[in-house]
Design a protein around this motif. Sequence first.
Motif, PDB file in Angstrom:
ATOM      1  N   HIS A   1     -65.450   9.354  47.614  1.00 13.11           N
ATOM      2  CA  HIS A   1     -64.304   8.567  48.293  1.00 13.11           C
ATOM      3  C   HIS A   1     -63.349   8.452  47.836  1.00 13.11           C
ATOM      4  O   HIS A   1     -62.438   8.644  46.891  1.00 13.11           O
ATOM      5  CB  HIS A   1     -64.991   6.958  48.081  1.00 13.11           C
ATOM      6  CG  HIS A   1     -64.133   5.530  48.847  1.00 13.11           C
ATOM      7  ND1 HIS A   1     -64.298   5.149  49.615  1.00 13.11           N
ATOM      8  CD2 HIS A   1     -63.100   5.393  47.854  1.00 13.11           C
ATOM      9  CE1 HIS A   1     -63.761   4.413  49.597  1.00 13.11           C
ATOM     10  NE2 HIS A   1     -62.859   4.002  49.058  1.00 13.11           N
ATOM     11  N   VAL A   2     -61.761   9.336  49.363  1.00 10.73           N
ATOM     12  CA  VAL A   2     -60.789   9.808  48.853  1.00 10.73           C
ATOM     13  C   VAL A   2     -59.957   8.100  49.167  1.00 10.73           C
ATOM     14  O   VAL A   2     -59.676   8.092  50.610  1.00 10.73           O
ATOM     15  CB  VAL A   2     -60.316  10.512  48.967  1.00 10.73           C
ATOM     16  CG1 VAL A   2     -58.493  11.289  48.807  1.00 10.73           C
ATOM     17  CG2 VAL A   2     -60.842  11.963  48.889  1.00 10.73           C
ATOM     18  N   ASP A  62     -56.151   9.826  44.475  1.00 10.33           N
ATOM     19  CA  ASP A  62     -57.845  10.835  44.562  1.00 10.33           C
ATOM     20  C   ASP A  62     -57.002  11.799  45.359  1.00 10.33           C
ATOM     21  O   ASP A  62     -57.417  12.237  43.973  1.00 10.33           O
ATOM     22  CB  ASP A  62     -57.942   9.888  45.175  1.00 10.33           C
ATOM     23  CG  ASP A  62     -58.253   8.017  44.819  1.00 10.33           C
ATOM     24  OD1 ASP A  62     -57.663   7.985  43.935  1.00 10.33           O
ATOM     25  OD2 ASP A  62     -59.137   7.069  45.377  1.00 10.33           O
ATOM     26  N   SER A  93     -62.670  10.391  43.304  1.00 10.60           N
ATOM     27  CA  SER A  93     -63.464  10.133  43.900  1.00 10.60           C
ATOM     28  C   SER A  93     -65.201  11.284  44.469  1.00 10.60           C
ATOM     29  O   SER A  93     -65.368  10.532  45.781  1.00 10.60           O
ATOM     30  CB  SER A  93     -62.836  11.301  44.742  1.00 10.60           C
ATOM     31  OG  SER A  93     -61.678  11.068  44.324  1.00 10.60           O
TER      32      SER A  93
END
Length: 456
Positions: free
Chosen positions: A358-359, A364, A377
């Motif tokens: 998850h960026v 990130d 991330s």
Amino acid sequence: MGAAATKADAKAATEHDRRARTLAQAAVFSAVAAVVFLLTVVLLYQGVWLLLTGLAALVVAGVGAWWFVSRRGVPRWIGAAVAVAAPITVIVLYTGDGFWFDSVIVVALWALALACGRSALRIDAARRAAALESVPAPPLRHPVLIMNPKSGGGKVGRFGLVEKAGALGAEVVVLDTSQPQDVEGIARRAVAEGADLLGVAGGDGTQALVASVAAEHDLPFLVISAGTRNHFAMDLGLDRDDPSTCLDALRDGEELRIDLGDLAGRPFVNTASFGAYAQIVQNPEYRDSKSGTMLNELPDLLTGDEGAEALRAEADGDRLPRPQVLLVTNNPYGETETLGGGRRPRLDRGVLGVVAVHVEGSIDAAQLAVLGTSSRSVTVRTAHEVRVDAEAGTIPVAVDGEALNLEPPVVCTIRPGVLRVRVPRDRPGAVPEPVKVDWRTVGALAVGRTGTDPRR
């Protein structure tokens, strides 16, 4: 005889310990030398600013790469230019200040440290019998092999698999690729007609369907590495360069008991992918232009409010950060510093591997570029059940490379030890080499603590 064998085993174990210790000591020495040399050069001769410039360039390159995959038009090409220009600028600065030769020495020392560390970990893993346990395979009366003539660019014909299998007493069913084939139905008919082994020369998706039938009837299953990538065959230690060697299992084989993944009732031998990759695979243009389709789709999937961003996932009841990419694997892959690749050291642990990414933005992305899988991330864990849900009516899923759309929630589980895999006794694939160097473990090996994991 038994005492002699025990003595020989003990001698071999001692030799392995000595080699692992020597390599670990070399790794530690090289790593310390690299750090000391770098600090000496930076502090006494070149200045701290060069070191900070290098780190900043890595961060900037990560931000540029994020813009390249998550934007379109002019911003995309600005990101590409930044990602390329940042490291080039550092190289020019290092060269102009005479730092390039020192940089080469540091890189060489660190590369030696990593190589020795990986070798030490590989030897230690082999000593602790990380390979799958096998048992002698019974003789066969009526083996049936299903072969896809187009798989792997025509490996079935190129290696003469039909003729070689027939000479070994197997019945061969060659798929008619001009029309859709019910591979699972073919396997079930073979069982009804007395088959005592089922095998497949084809891709991992076809392997999974026939493997499920074999597991259902407790029949041995033969993997023939005639697919394109052959991840399943690789993790079984089979020869991917010459699939005909897999047929040796028909006359001189042994059996392994391994797990099967299950996704909403559908088996998988390797992976089930959700999120950005799964949605891209759905695009009919993907087969003809993989790179172009990915670049066109990624901006909406990574920064939009649809598709991958809407996934909700739980692993054994624990909520995962809303993943843009979610990979569920039949047993976990070995740890790596970077995403993707790797091998599964075991296929019989009875757990799923879970990798979620998850960026949220450039920060990130920069952290991911610097830290890899250690970034915040990325979530890496194991689980017995993974539940994936979404607001949409269907969820795109790529199961062993095959594109599906399933109604939510989609539940992935593991079926421990349900598949009997028949393999040749001589398999070139040894225990996979670890590609992520854990310096605590390397340090423990360097001082003689072999066969242990200092993290436990």
